[in-house]
Design a protein around this motif. Structure first.
Motif, PDB file in Angstrom:
ATOM      1  N   SER A  34       0.850  -1.195   0.000  1.00  0.00           N
ATOM      2  CA  SER A  34       0.000   0.000   0.000  1.00  0.00           C
ATOM      3  C   SER A  34       0.886   1.246   0.000  1.00  0.00           C
ATOM      4  N   SER A  35       0.258   2.396  -0.228  1.00  0.00           N
ATOM      5  CA  SER A  35       1.028   3.643  -0.290  1.00  0.00           C
ATOM      6  C   SER A  35       1.562   4.017   1.090  1.00  0.00           C
ATOM      7  N   LEU A  36       2.621   4.798   1.088  1.00  0.00           N
ATOM      8  CA  LEU A  36       3.226   5.229   2.353  1.00  0.00           C
ATOM      9  C   LEU A  36       2.338   6.229   3.095  1.00  0.00           C
ATOM     10  N   VAL A  37       1.533   7.001   2.376  1.00  0.00           N
ATOM     11  CA  VAL A  37       0.644   7.950   3.036  1.00  0.00           C
ATOM     12  C   VAL A  37      -0.398   7.226   3.887  1.00  0.00           C
ATOM     13  N   SER A  38      -0.819   6.042   3.456  1.00  0.00           N
ATOM     14  CA  SER A  38      -1.810   5.296   4.242  1.00  0.00           C
ATOM     15  C   SER A  38      -1.198   4.664   5.491  1.00  0.00           C
ATOM     16  N   ARG A  39       0.092   4.379   5.447  1.00  0.00           N
ATOM     17  CA  ARG A  39       0.751   3.744   6.598  1.00  0.00           C
ATOM     18  C   ARG A  39       1.458   4.732   7.519  1.00  0.00           C
ATOM     19  N   PHE A  40       1.884   5.878   6.982  1.00  0.00           N
ATOM     20  CA  PHE A  40       2.618   6.877   7.768  1.00  0.00           C
ATOM     21  C   PHE A  40       1.977   8.249   7.567  1.00  0.00           C
ATOM     22  N   ASN A  41       0.692   8.331   7.901  1.00  0.00           N
ATOM     23  CA  ASN A  41      -0.099   9.524   7.647  1.00  0.00           C
ATOM     24  C   ASN A  41       0.419  10.741   8.419  1.00  0.00           C
ATOM     25  N   ARG A  42       0.852  10.549   9.639  1.00  0.00           N
ATOM     26  CA  ARG A  42       1.348  11.677  10.451  1.00  0.00           C
ATOM     27  C   ARG A  42       2.613  12.281   9.833  1.00  0.00           C
ATOM     28  N   LEU A  43       3.504  11.431   9.348  1.00  0.00           N
ATOM     29  CA  LEU A  43       4.719  11.937   8.695  1.00  0.00           C
ATOM     30  C   LEU A  43       4.385  12.654   7.389  1.00  0.00           C
ATOM     31  N   TYR A  44       3.402  12.122   6.673  1.00  0.00           N
ATOM     32  CA  TYR A  44       2.971  12.753   5.423  1.00  0.00           C
ATOM     33  C   TYR A  44       2.532  14.190   5.672  1.00  0.00           C
ATOM     34  N   HIS A  45       1.752  14.414   6.722  1.00  0.00           N
ATOM     35  CA  HIS A  45       1.256  15.759   7.017  1.00  0.00           C
ATOM     36  C   HIS A  45       2.356  16.682   7.548  1.00  0.00           C
ATOM     37  N   LEU A  46       3.441  16.109   8.041  1.00  0.00           N
ATOM     38  CA  LEU A  46       4.580  16.929   8.483  1.00  0.00           C
ATOM     39  C   LEU A  46       5.525  17.289   7.329  1.00  0.00           C
ATOM     40  N   ASP A  47       5.451  16.540   6.248  1.00  0.00           N
ATOM     41  CA  ASP A  47       6.372  16.748   5.127  1.00  0.00           C
ATOM     42  C   ASP A  47       5.963  17.972   4.319  1.00  0.00           C
ATOM     43  N   ILE A  48       6.913  18.844   4.019  1.00  0.00           N
ATOM     44  CA  ILE A  48       6.631  20.037   3.212  1.00  0.00           C
ATOM     45  C   ILE A  48       6.421  19.648   1.749  1.00  0.00           C
ATOM     46  N   ASN A  49       7.225  18.696   1.261  1.00  0.00           N
ATOM     47  CA  ASN A  49       7.200  18.305  -0.154  1.00  0.00           C
ATOM     48  C   ASN A  49       6.398  17.010  -0.326  1.00  0.00           C
ATOM     49  N   ARG A  50       5.091  17.090  -0.210  1.00  0.00           N
ATOM     50  CA  ARG A  50       4.232  15.897  -0.259  1.00  0.00           C
ATOM     51  C   ARG A  50       4.081  15.310  -1.659  1.00  0.00           C
ATOM     52  N   LEU A  51       4.373  16.082  -2.682  1.00  0.00           N
ATOM     53  CA  LEU A  51       4.176  15.608  -4.052  1.00  0.00           C
ATOM     54  C   LEU A  51       5.481  15.185  -4.730  1.00  0.00           C
ATOM     55  N   GLU A  52       6.549  15.101  -3.975  1.00  0.00           N
ATOM     56  CA  GLU A  52       7.840  14.715  -4.559  1.00  0.00           C
ATOM     57  C   GLU A  52       7.815  13.271  -5.049  1.00  0.00           C
ATOM     58  N   SER A  53       8.641  13.031  -6.061  1.00  0.00           N
ATOM     59  CA  SER A  53       8.798  11.663  -6.550  1.00  0.00           C
ATOM     60  C   SER A  53       9.819  10.936  -5.682  1.00  0.00           C
ATOM     61  N   VAL A  54       9.937   9.642  -5.913  1.00  0.00           N
ATOM     62  CA  VAL A  54      10.929   8.850  -5.179  1.00  0.00           C
ATOM     63  C   VAL A  54      12.328   9.374  -5.488  1.00  0.00           C
ATOM     64  N   ALA A  55      12.583   9.711  -6.754  1.00  0.00           N
ATOM     65  CA  ALA A  55      13.900  10.218  -7.150  1.00  0.00           C
ATOM     66  C   ALA A  55      14.220  11.553  -6.481  1.00  0.00           C
ATOM     67  N   ASP A  56      13.188  12.391  -6.242  1.00  0.00           N
ATOM     68  CA  ASP A  56      13.423  13.676  -5.574  1.00  0.00           C
ATOM     69  C   ASP A  56      13.776  13.485  -4.102  1.00  0.00           C
ATOM     70  N   LYS A  57      13.204  12.471  -3.469  1.00  0.00           N
ATOM     71  CA  LYS A  57      13.481  12.205  -2.050  1.00  0.00           C
ATOM     72  C   LYS A  57      14.851  11.541  -1.858  1.00  0.00           C
ATOM     73  N   TRP A  58      15.298  10.769  -2.851  1.00  0.00           N
ATOM     74  CA  TRP A  58      16.567  10.045  -2.769  1.00  0.00           C
ATOM     75  C   TRP A  58      17.658  10.918  -3.378  1.00  0.00           C
ATOM     76  N   VAL A  59      18.441  11.585  -2.542  1.00  0.00           N
ATOM     77  CA  VAL A  59      19.459  12.525  -3.017  1.00  0.00           C
ATOM     78  C   VAL A  59      20.829  12.049  -2.548  1.00  0.00           C
ATOM     79  N   GLU A  60      21.724  11.833  -3.511  1.00  0.00           N
ATOM     80  CA  GLU A  60      23.115  11.439  -3.255  1.00  0.00           C
ATOM     81  C   GLU A  60      23.221  10.270  -2.272  1.00  0.00           C
ATOM     82  N   GLY A  61      22.385   9.252  -2.474  1.00  0.00           N
ATOM     83  CA  GLY A  61      22.490   8.024  -1.700  1.00  0.00           C
ATOM     84  C   GLY A  61      21.817   8.033  -0.345  1.00  0.00           C
ATOM     85  N   GLU A  62      21.007   9.040  -0.057  1.00  0.00           N
ATOM     86  CA  GLU A  62      20.267   9.036   1.213  1.00  0.00           C
ATOM     87  C   GLU A  62      18.938   9.767   1.051  1.00  0.00           C
ATOM     88  N   TRP A  63      18.032   9.483   1.983  1.00  0.00           N
ATOM     89  CA  TRP A  63      16.695  10.065   1.945  1.00  0.00           C
ATOM     90  C   TRP A  63      16.733  11.489   2.493  1.00  0.00           C
TER      91      TRP A  63
END
Length: 191
Positions: free
Chosen positions: A82-111
């Motif tokens: 399932s999607s991460l928003v359904s499992r980690f809803n509180r973190l989703y609402h704390l994240d500024i960049n909610r629409l980022e892709s996986v590649a945008d979150k993974w920068v230079e080998g770390e999240w």
């Protein structure tokens, strides 16, 4: 004259057979070879023609490929069932960049995380640690996605490996190996 089951003759040497292999397994391996070529050479003209003719059918049959550039980190089901928003809803609402892709979150080998507030709290910190634990099971790289065959260690597809894998799956394995005369040709042993 000793009678031996045909399945036993088709089996590999290690399973007491003559390593002939079944025609069914060989045919399936050749069909899978076309699927492999379709997946691994998407720039070929025949692949483009098939995509145009059978787009809907192919979306149903072929495995979906993870494209990190287009996949939403929070909204798509790319890590687990399932999607991460359904499992980690509180973190989703704390994240500024909610629409980022996986590649945008993974920068230079770390999240990379950018939170709405500096202190996320101990409860959210526990959620973040759980999320990071799940992300450890996912292999993310900056390379372009590609298909690899898992039957042998080199990642290349071969009809021989595929046929042998199918034969091991469909042919009955005898516990007592048949004693063949190794000096005679296979066709004489079969007779």
């Amino acid at each position: 004259m000793a009678w031996i089951k045909w399945d036993q003759v088709l089996n590999s040497f290690s399973r007491g057979g003559l390593n002939i292999g079944s025609l069914k397994a060989f045919n399936l391996a050749l069909i899978i070879k076309w699927r492999w070529r379709y997946l691994s050479s998407s720039d070929d003209m025949w692949v483009k023609v098939i995509k145009v003719i059978h787009v809907f059918f192919l979306k149903i049959i072929f495995i979906w490929r993870l494209e990190t550039e287009e996949m939403s980190f929070w909204h798509d089901s790319w890590c687990g069932s399932s999607s991460l928003v359904s499992r980690f809803n509180r973190l989703y609402h704390l994240d500024i960049n909610r629409l980022e892709s996986v590649a945008d979150k993974w920068v230079e080998g770390e999240w990379r995380w950018v939170w709405l507030r500096e202190e996320i709290g101990s409860r959210n910190l526990t959620s973040l640690l759980n999320l990071l634990q799940e992300l450890l099971n996912v292999n993310v790289s900056n390379r372009e996605d590609c298909w690899k065959c898992s039957l042998n260690g080199d990642g290349l597809f071969t009809v021989k490996d595929t046929r042998e894998h199918i034969d091991r799956s469909i042919l009955y394995s005898h516990h007592v190996p048949t004693s063949w005369v190794k000096t005679l040709p296979k066709k004489v042993n079969v007779f």
